[in-house]
Design a protein around this motif. Sequence first.
Motif, PDB file in Angstrom:
ATOM      1  N   LEU A  84      -1.138  -5.282  -0.765  1.00 41.86           N
ATOM      2  CA  LEU A  84      -0.551  -3.976  -1.057  1.00 41.86           C
ATOM      3  C   LEU A  84       0.743  -3.815  -0.266  1.00 41.86           C
ATOM      4  O   LEU A  84       0.803  -4.135   0.923  1.00 41.86           O
ATOM      5  CB  LEU A  84      -1.533  -2.871  -0.647  1.00 41.86           C
ATOM      6  N   ALA A 112      -9.371  -3.581   1.672  1.00 39.98           N
ATOM      7  CA  ALA A 112      -8.694  -2.283   1.684  1.00 39.98           C
ATOM      8  C   ALA A 112      -9.732  -1.216   2.021  1.00 39.98           C
ATOM      9  O   ALA A 112     -10.900  -1.316   1.632  1.00 39.98           O
ATOM     10  CB  ALA A 112      -8.068  -1.999   0.323  1.00 39.98           C
ATOM     11  N   GLU A 165     -10.152   4.913   1.318  1.00 38.33           N
ATOM     12  CA  GLU A 165      -9.087   5.859   0.972  1.00 38.33           C
ATOM     13  C   GLU A 165      -8.011   5.174   0.116  1.00 38.33           C
ATOM     14  O   GLU A 165      -7.551   5.729  -0.880  1.00 38.33           O
ATOM     15  CB  GLU A 165      -8.470   6.417   2.259  1.00 38.33           C
ATOM     16  N   THR A 166      -7.631   3.970   0.492  1.00 39.34           N
ATOM     17  CA  THR A 166      -6.625   3.222  -0.270  1.00 39.34           C
ATOM     18  C   THR A 166      -7.136   2.906  -1.657  1.00 39.34           C
ATOM     19  O   THR A 166      -6.426   3.089  -2.660  1.00 39.34           O
ATOM     20  CB  THR A 166      -6.236   1.923   0.471  1.00 39.34           C
ATOM     21  N   GLU A 175       3.277  -1.002   1.122  1.00 39.61           N
ATOM     22  CA  GLU A 175       3.343   0.425   1.429  1.00 39.61           C
ATOM     23  C   GLU A 175       4.710   0.726   2.018  1.00 39.61           C
ATOM     24  O   GLU A 175       5.142   0.077   2.972  1.00 39.61           O
ATOM     25  CB  GLU A 175       2.257   0.817   2.431  1.00 39.61           C
ATOM     26  N   ARG A 231       0.167  -5.325   3.358  1.00 42.42           N
ATOM     27  CA  ARG A 231      -1.218  -5.516   3.795  1.00 42.42           C
ATOM     28  C   ARG A 231      -1.853  -6.588   2.908  1.00 42.42           C
ATOM     29  O   ARG A 231      -1.795  -6.494   1.684  1.00 42.42           O
ATOM     30  CB  ARG A 231      -2.005  -4.210   3.662  1.00 42.42           C
TER      31      ARG A 231
END
Length: 133
Positions: free
Chosen positions: A63, A44, A47-48, A65, A85
Amino acid sequence: MNRTFGPPPSPAEFEAIARTAFARLPAEFAAHLGDLVMSVEEFADEETLAAMGIEDPFELTGLFEGIGLTEQSIADSGQMPNRVRLFRQPILDEWIADGHDLEHLIAHVVVHEIGHHFGLSDEDMHALEDAAD
Protein backbone atom coordinates in the motif's frame (compact mmCIF):
# COMPACT_ATOMS: atom_id res chain seq x y z
CA MET A 1 19.66 -15.31 -3.96
CA ASN A 2 16.89 -17.07 -5.90
CA ARG A 3 14.05 -18.12 -3.62
CA THR A 4 11.63 -20.15 -5.69
CA PHE A 5 11.32 -22.83 -3.00
CA GLY A 6 12.38 -23.52 0.56
CA PRO A 7 11.44 -22.05 3.91
CA PRO A 8 10.08 -18.51 3.97
CA PRO A 9 12.44 -15.77 5.08
CA SER A 10 12.20 -14.44 8.59
CA PRO A 11 10.69 -10.97 9.02
CA ALA A 12 14.22 -9.49 9.18
CA GLU A 13 15.31 -11.35 6.02
CA PHE A 14 12.13 -10.27 4.23
CA GLU A 15 12.75 -6.64 5.14
CA ALA A 16 16.37 -6.93 3.93
CA ILE A 17 15.11 -8.24 0.56
CA ALA A 18 12.64 -5.34 0.33
CA ARG A 19 15.30 -2.76 1.23
CA THR A 20 17.64 -4.23 -1.39
CA ALA A 21 14.89 -3.87 -4.00
CA PHE A 22 14.35 -0.29 -2.86
CA ALA A 23 18.10 0.44 -3.08
CA ARG A 24 18.27 -0.98 -6.62
CA LEU A 25 15.86 1.57 -8.05
CA PRO A 26 17.41 3.46 -10.95
CA ALA A 27 19.10 6.69 -9.85
CA GLU A 28 16.71 8.85 -11.89
CA PHE A 29 13.82 7.51 -9.79
CA ALA A 30 15.66 7.30 -6.46
CA ALA A 31 16.51 11.01 -6.76
CA HIS A 32 12.79 11.81 -6.47
CA LEU A 33 11.90 9.61 -3.51
CA GLY A 34 12.63 12.32 -0.96
CA ASP A 35 11.81 11.09 2.52
CA LEU A 36 9.62 8.18 1.36
CA VAL A 37 9.40 5.65 4.19
CA MET A 38 9.11 1.90 3.67
CA SER A 39 7.83 -0.50 6.30
CA VAL A 40 7.14 -4.24 6.41
CA GLU A 41 4.21 -5.56 8.40
CA GLU A 42 2.74 -9.04 8.67
CA PHE A 43 -0.74 -7.92 7.49
CA ALA A 44 -2.59 -4.67 6.94
CA ASP A 45 -4.47 -3.60 10.07
CA GLU A 46 -8.25 -3.88 10.28
CA GLU A 47 -8.73 -0.12 9.87
CA THR A 48 -6.76 -0.09 6.61
CA LEU A 49 -8.59 -3.11 5.24
CA ALA A 50 -11.97 -1.60 6.14
CA ALA A 51 -11.07 1.75 4.55
CA MET A 52 -10.18 -0.07 1.33
CA GLY A 53 -13.23 -2.32 1.39
CA ILE A 54 -11.10 -5.46 1.65
CA GLU A 55 -12.33 -8.36 3.76
CA ASP A 56 -9.54 -10.88 3.17
CA PRO A 57 -6.20 -9.58 4.51
CA PHE A 58 -4.37 -11.86 2.04
CA GLU A 59 -5.67 -9.68 -0.82
CA LEU A 60 -3.43 -6.72 0.06
CA THR A 61 0.30 -7.16 -0.56
CA GLY A 62 1.31 -3.51 -0.41
CA LEU A 63 0.00 0.00 0.00
CA PHE A 64 1.15 3.52 -0.83
CA GLU A 65 0.05 6.16 1.65
CA GLY A 66 0.54 9.82 0.97
CA ILE A 67 0.26 12.33 -1.83
CA GLY A 68 1.74 11.36 -5.19
CA LEU A 69 4.33 13.73 -6.66
CA THR A 70 1.94 14.81 -9.42
CA GLU A 71 -0.66 15.86 -6.83
CA GLN A 72 1.58 17.64 -4.32
CA SER A 73 1.39 21.37 -3.78
CA ILE A 74 2.86 23.97 -1.45
CA ALA A 75 -0.33 23.67 0.62
CA ASP A 76 0.73 20.11 1.57
CA SER A 77 3.62 21.27 3.75
CA GLY A 78 3.61 19.78 7.20
CA GLN A 79 2.27 16.43 5.96
CA MET A 80 3.75 13.14 7.07
CA PRO A 81 6.20 11.69 4.54
CA ASN A 82 4.84 9.36 1.87
CA ARG A 83 4.97 5.74 2.94
CA VAL A 84 5.08 2.34 1.27
CA ARG A 85 3.81 -0.51 3.40
CA LEU A 86 4.55 -4.11 2.42
CA PHE A 87 2.52 -6.93 3.91
CA ARG A 88 4.71 -9.98 4.43
CA GLN A 89 2.16 -12.77 4.87
CA PRO A 90 0.10 -11.93 1.74
CA ILE A 91 3.30 -11.68 -0.32
CA LEU A 92 4.53 -15.02 1.04
CA ASP A 93 1.11 -16.52 0.29
CA GLU A 94 1.31 -15.30 -3.32
CA TRP A 95 4.89 -16.62 -3.57
CA ILE A 96 3.81 -20.08 -2.43
CA ALA A 97 0.69 -20.10 -4.65
CA ASP A 98 2.42 -18.89 -7.83
CA GLY A 99 5.93 -20.30 -7.36
CA HIS A 100 7.63 -17.12 -8.59
CA ASP A 101 11.03 -16.00 -7.39
CA LEU A 102 10.44 -14.29 -4.04
CA GLU A 103 12.97 -11.49 -4.56
CA HIS A 104 11.34 -10.68 -7.91
CA LEU A 105 7.87 -10.69 -6.32
CA ILE A 106 8.94 -8.40 -3.48
CA ALA A 107 10.66 -6.06 -5.94
CA HIS A 108 7.50 -6.03 -8.07
CA VAL A 109 5.38 -4.94 -5.08
CA VAL A 110 7.96 -2.31 -4.07
CA VAL A 111 8.09 -0.85 -7.60
CA HIS A 112 4.29 -0.93 -7.90
CA GLU A 113 3.78 1.00 -4.67
CA ILE A 114 6.54 3.48 -5.51
CA GLY A 115 4.76 3.98 -8.84
CA HIS A 116 1.90 5.49 -6.84
CA HIS A 117 4.42 7.90 -5.27
CA PHE A 118 5.12 9.08 -8.82
CA GLY A 119 1.41 9.57 -9.45
CA LEU A 120 0.75 6.44 -11.50
CA SER A 121 -2.58 4.68 -11.10
CA ASP A 122 -2.99 0.90 -10.98
CA GLU A 123 -4.28 1.10 -14.57
CA ASP A 124 -1.21 3.07 -15.68
CA MET A 125 1.12 0.49 -14.15
CA HIS A 126 -0.77 -2.48 -15.62
CA ALA A 127 -0.54 -0.85 -19.06
CA LEU A 128 3.21 -0.33 -18.62
CA GLU A 129 3.64 -3.95 -17.51
CA ASP A 130 1.64 -5.20 -20.49
CA ALA A 131 3.74 -3.06 -22.86
CA ALA A 132 6.94 -4.48 -21.36
CA ASP A 133 5.85 -8.13 -21.83
